[in-house]
Design a protein around this motif. Structure first.
Motif, short mmCIF file in Angstrom:
data_model
loop_
_atom_site.label_atom_id
_atom_site.label_comp_id
_atom_site.label_asym_id
_atom_site.label_seq_id
_atom_site.Cartn_x
_atom_site.Cartn_y
_atom_site.Cartn_z
N LEU A 644 0.80 -1.27 -0.04
CA LEU A 644 -0.02 0.12 0.19
C LEU A 644 0.73 1.24 -0.13
N LEU A 645 1.89 1.20 0.45
CA LEU A 645 2.94 2.36 0.58
C LEU A 645 3.67 2.62 -0.55
N GLY A 646 3.66 1.54 -1.35
CA GLY A 646 4.56 1.66 -2.53
C GLY A 646 6.03 1.78 -2.30
N GLN A 647 6.44 1.01 -1.36
CA GLN A 647 8.02 1.04 -0.66
C GLN A 647 8.73 -0.15 -0.46
N GLU A 648 9.68 -0.63 -0.60
CA GLU A 648 10.51 -1.54 -0.41
C GLU A 648 10.48 -1.51 1.22
N VAL A 649 10.19 -2.61 1.88
CA VAL A 649 10.60 -2.96 3.31
C VAL A 649 11.70 -3.60 3.67
N ARG A 650 12.58 -3.09 4.40
CA ARG A 650 13.81 -3.62 4.68
C ARG A 650 13.98 -4.21 5.97
N ALA A 651 15.18 -5.12 5.95
CA ALA A 651 15.28 -5.54 7.42
C ALA A 651 15.60 -4.68 8.31
N GLU A 652 16.00 -3.41 8.34
CA GLU A 652 16.13 -2.35 9.40
C GLU A 652 14.71 -2.21 9.74
N ASP A 653 13.59 -2.21 8.95
CA ASP A 653 12.13 -1.88 9.43
C ASP A 653 11.85 -3.08 10.29
N VAL A 654 12.16 -4.24 9.82
CA VAL A 654 11.63 -5.22 10.97
C VAL A 654 12.44 -5.22 12.10
N ALA A 655 13.76 -4.75 12.29
CA ALA A 655 14.53 -4.43 13.38
C ALA A 655 13.68 -3.57 14.32
N LEU A 656 13.28 -2.39 13.78
CA LEU A 656 12.87 -1.55 14.39
C LEU A 656 11.46 -1.80 15.15
N ALA A 657 10.92 -2.75 14.51
CA ALA A 657 9.48 -3.35 15.24
C ALA A 657 10.00 -4.16 16.34
N PHE A 658 11.07 -4.88 16.39
CA PHE A 658 11.24 -5.86 17.57
C PHE A 658 11.94 -4.66 18.61
N VAL A 659 12.26 -3.70 18.22
CA VAL A 659 12.77 -2.67 19.29
C VAL A 659 11.62 -2.10 19.92
N HIS A 660 10.56 -1.52 19.01
CA HIS A 660 9.49 -0.90 19.31
C HIS A 660 8.57 -2.08 20.50
N GLN A 661 8.54 -3.20 20.19
CA GLN A 661 8.19 -4.24 20.96
C GLN A 661 8.69 -4.45 22.22
N ALA A 662 9.94 -4.16 22.33
CA ALA A 662 10.99 -4.49 23.43
C ALA A 662 10.44 -3.08 24.29
N LEU A 663 10.25 -2.01 23.77
CA LEU A 663 9.89 -0.73 24.67
C LEU A 663 8.66 -0.51 25.07
N SER A 664 7.66 -1.60 24.43
CA SER A 664 6.32 -1.20 24.67
C SER A 664 6.19 -1.96 26.02
N GLU A 665 6.00 -1.36 27.11
CA GLU A 665 5.94 -2.06 28.42
C GLU A 665 4.61 -2.69 28.74
N ARG A 666 3.70 -2.03 28.13
CA ARG A 666 2.34 -2.83 28.29
C ARG A 666 1.49 -3.57 27.33
N THR A 667 2.50 -4.00 26.34
CA THR A 667 1.84 -4.95 25.32
C THR A 667 2.54 -6.23 25.25
N THR A 668 1.52 -7.39 25.51
CA THR A 668 1.95 -8.68 25.32
C THR A 668 1.18 -9.20 24.55
N GLY A 669 1.23 -10.56 23.95
CA GLY A 669 0.27 -11.48 23.23
C GLY A 669 0.04 -10.74 21.79
N GLY A 670 1.00 -9.90 21.33
CA GLY A 670 0.63 -9.09 20.06
C GLY A 670 1.42 -9.59 18.82
N LEU A 671 0.89 -8.87 17.70
CA LEU A 671 1.52 -9.08 16.40
C LEU A 671 1.60 -7.88 15.77
N ASP A 672 2.95 -7.61 15.29
CA ASP A 672 2.91 -6.41 14.53
C ASP A 672 3.23 -6.73 13.10
N THR A 673 2.65 -6.13 12.09
CA THR A 673 2.47 -6.38 10.80
C THR A 673 3.76 -5.20 10.08
#
Length: 684
Positions: A644-673
């Motif tokens: 939908l964004l018309g942009q290539e998704v890179r490994a660094e974007d996935v890494a940021l998702a993992f970082v975000h999940q590690a920082l999200s102190e009140r989120t568990t059992g979630g799935l980020d796309t």
């Protein structure tokens, strides 16, 4: 102590620095400063200082008599000319006429008279160097000298050890008052070759760099010989359990106990550095170890590294690790309570409002095993461990010739909470994952390497795990921050256990695990060979289970929660034709993540997954991209940007998702796309 002066080396240093416009005086000052700084028994990690009185020219060409003195923050072992900023000498000498000079004004005076205004802050002992008339002045915290002066009768022992060519300076906190007192002692007998500072260290001086250095080595050698001649070593030893637990078995429990609880599930964690040796083991076997530990540090400036001294644990019994964990927490709590009492008792004397530092120990002694240094980084933990070894050496020598009696606690407090030392600590930057330990499996692949880099760049210490140990080591080296590379076959439970044990040995525990390793298996599901499906499940499901089991094992021992993250892939929610062998175990892994979230939320462990798609990696190789884009009649660029964004998704974007999940102190059992937007793959 060995004299390391070498005429050939000295002249080579002079010649090398002359090519850069550095004069002989300063070049030789650098040379002998490095000689002293390279010996741990003399100085450690920024301790000690040296100076030379010479001439320097400022930016407009005016020439002055100056004092080139070690700058704050520079390490003597690696110092360069820039680490010895030149300060105009005349204004410093005028200050001796003052009755008092506040620390703030002392720093202002010194900085105002720097030849280079961008130079580092001169040492807090600059005025002492200035008030002594010798051209070269050296100052160390020799362990042997401290063994002599960390005594109740230090003045008498100093005369016996060093003879009558020394001046003895009663303990005064570093700064203006010490500079005045030391200079007064020197004035009483200008023929002395050294000043012995009670509970603090030694100054030597001379007309040349070699003379000052030779005198330092001479007087330190006298101290060593005095200890060897007069020392009587204690032989009593405490009993040990029949079976001792290993350092790796107790490290996570200790690390969890010393984490600072900020409330609501938040912790400031530290990493640990374990050390052992015959000397350490001999010392920690002493029956009176607890008493020795409560007496304090061997020289006051160590308080900013290891506080009031070490924590002492009981010998660890392998037969009762659960009970030992409870005992660790009780002892850490008692240490913290004692530190709070120490702060409250002494802070009341201060005219300023002081904020207590965290009360946790930075050095722990374990009978039967050795010692642990603790810090918010590997560097800090190693420094604490280094200091622990030197503290042990000093105390052992002091006890051999008498009784270890360092500076009293009120004086220790004054230095630990000294505004000048606090300013150094305040300059230390804290990043989001400082003090935390991360394991990334599949760490040599595109997503794994990007994830490891993202966490390391935010302060974490990372164990990069991969089947190819060489590639894992290369990634670890590239991301820095003391990362380690570990070879691991995630389909082998023993190999996974070894990965976690290796990480605990390196850092003391584990806080965040990114279970990322995987590989794609293809083939129509109806005709798929069972062996292929089973291999895929071993790697893409059971391996994640093995990693998760070990993560929970360590995290529960620590008792500070943790984060468990899975690379679930788009295939977990949106199967692709002929990719059932890959998608089926990935779907099971997504369910696995939620099962762990369900069962271990009570332990403070957060569990989440990332659903990524079309990432250039080992799973989606350049050849596969070319094949798929051609089959769809698209350019490779358009194929990779087919979202939908018309942009290539890179490994660094996935890494940021993992970082975000590690920082999200009140989120568990979630799935980020992370796919740039693909409605067909969106969870419903």
């Amino acid at each position: 102590m060995q004299n390391l002066w070498n005429d050939t080396e000295a002249e080579a240093i002079v010649a090398a620095h002359a090519a850069n416009g550095v004069g002989r005086d300063l070049a030789l000052r650098v040379y002998t400063t490095r000689l002293l700084g390279g010996v741990p028994q003399l100085v450690l990690h920024g301790g000690g200082n040296t100076s030379v009185k010479t001439r320097a020219v400022d930016l407009v060409g005016d020439e002055y008599d100056v004092l080139c003195v070690k700058g704050s923050g520079w390490d003597m072992a690696t110092i360069a000319p820039a680490g010895l900023p030149a300060v105009k000498l005349a204004p410093l000498l005028k200050a001796r006429a003052f009755d008092r000079l506040s620390d703030k004004d002392m720093v202002t005076l010194q900085r105002a008279n720097l030849i280079d205004p961008d130079g580092p802050n001169p040492s807090v002992e600059t005025l002492l160097h200035a008030f002594l008339p010798a051209k070269f002045v050296d100052h160390t915290h020799s362990t042997a000298v401290l063994a002599v002066v960390d005594q109740a009768e230090s003045r008498r022992l100093a005369r016996e050890a060093f003879g009558d060519r020394i001046g003895f300076v009663d303990y005064v906190m570093p700064g203006f008052a010490l500079a005045k007192q030391a200079a007064a002692v020197f004035d009483q007998d200008p023929s002395v070759e050294a000043l012995i500072l009670d509970k603090h260290g030694i100054f030597t001086f001379g007309a040349s760099a070699r003379e000052a250095y030779d005198r330092m080595i001479d007087y330190v050698t006298r101290a060593e010989e005095f200890v060897a001649r007069r020392g009587v070593r204690k032989t009593a030893r405490r009993p040990l359990p029949a079976s001792l637990a290993t350092p790796d078995a107790i490290a996570p429990m200790l690390r969890g106990a010393i984490a600072v609880d900020r409330g609501e599930g938040r912790f400031d964690r530290m990493v640990s550095e374990f050390r052992t040796s015959p000397a350490i083991l001999d010392f920690v076997a002493a029956p009176d170890l607890e008493d020795l530990a409560t007496r304090g540090v061997s020289t006051p400036d160590l308080s900013i590294r290891i506080k009031t001294g070490p924590l002492v644990l009981a010998p660890p019994d392998a037969a009762d690790l659960a009970g030992y964990g409870a005992d660790i927490r009780a002892r850490v709590a008692a240490f913290a309570d004692g530190y709070r009492a120490y702060f409250n008792e002494n802070a009341a004397r201060s005219p300023d409002t002081l904020t207590m530092l965290d009360p946790m120990p930075r050095l722990t002694l374990v009978p039967g095993l050795g010692l642990f240094g603790h810090g918010r980084s590997v560097k800090e933990a190693k420094i604490a461990a280094d200091i622990g070894e030197i503290w042990i050496e000093t105390v052992a020598d002091a006890e051999a010739i008498g009784a270890f009696r360092p500076v009293e606690r009120p004086d220790l407090f004054d230095l630990e909470y000294w505004s000048l030392e606090q300013a150094k600590l305040a300059s230390i930057k804290t990043l989001p994952f400082s003090g935390q330990v991360v394991i990334v499996t599949g760490g040599a692949g595109a997503i794994g390497a990007a994830t490891a880099k993202a966490f390391a760049g935010r302060g974490a210490h990372v164990a990069v795990a991969d089947l190819d140990e060489g590639k894992a080591a290369a990634v670890a080296k590239s991301i820095g921050n003391a990362a380690i590379g570990v070879g691991c076959d995630v389909t082998d439970p023993a190999s996974v256990r070894a990965l976690f044990d290796r990480t605990v040995a390196a850092f003391g525990g584990v806080d965040i695990v990114v279970s990322n390793a995987g590989a794609a298996f293809e083939g129509p599901i109806a005709t798929l060979d069972d062996a292929v499906l089973r291999r895929s499940f071993e790697l893409n499901f059971f391996a994640h289970q093995s990693v998760a089991q070990n993560a929970v094992r360590i995290m529960k021992l620590q008792g500070t929660g943790g984060v468990l993250l899975f690379n679930a892939s788009k295939q977990a929610v949106n199967p692709g034709a002929s990719f059932g062998a890959y998608g089926l175990p990935k779907a099971a892994t997504l369910f696995l993540s939620r099962q762990y979230a369900l069962e271990h939320g009570k332990d403070g462990i957060r569990v989440n997954a990332v659903n990524a798609d079309r990432i250039r990696s080992g799973l989606l190789s350049d050849a596969m991209i070319a094949n798929r884009s051609s089959a769809r009649g698209l350019s490779e660029k358009d194929y990779m940007a087919g979202n939908l964004l018309g942009q290539e998704v890179r490994a660094e974007d996935v890494a940021l998702a993992f970082v975000h999940q590690a920082l999200s102190e009140r989120t568990t059992g979630g799935l980020d796309t992370v796919d740039g937007g693909n409605i067909a793959a969106a969870p419903r």
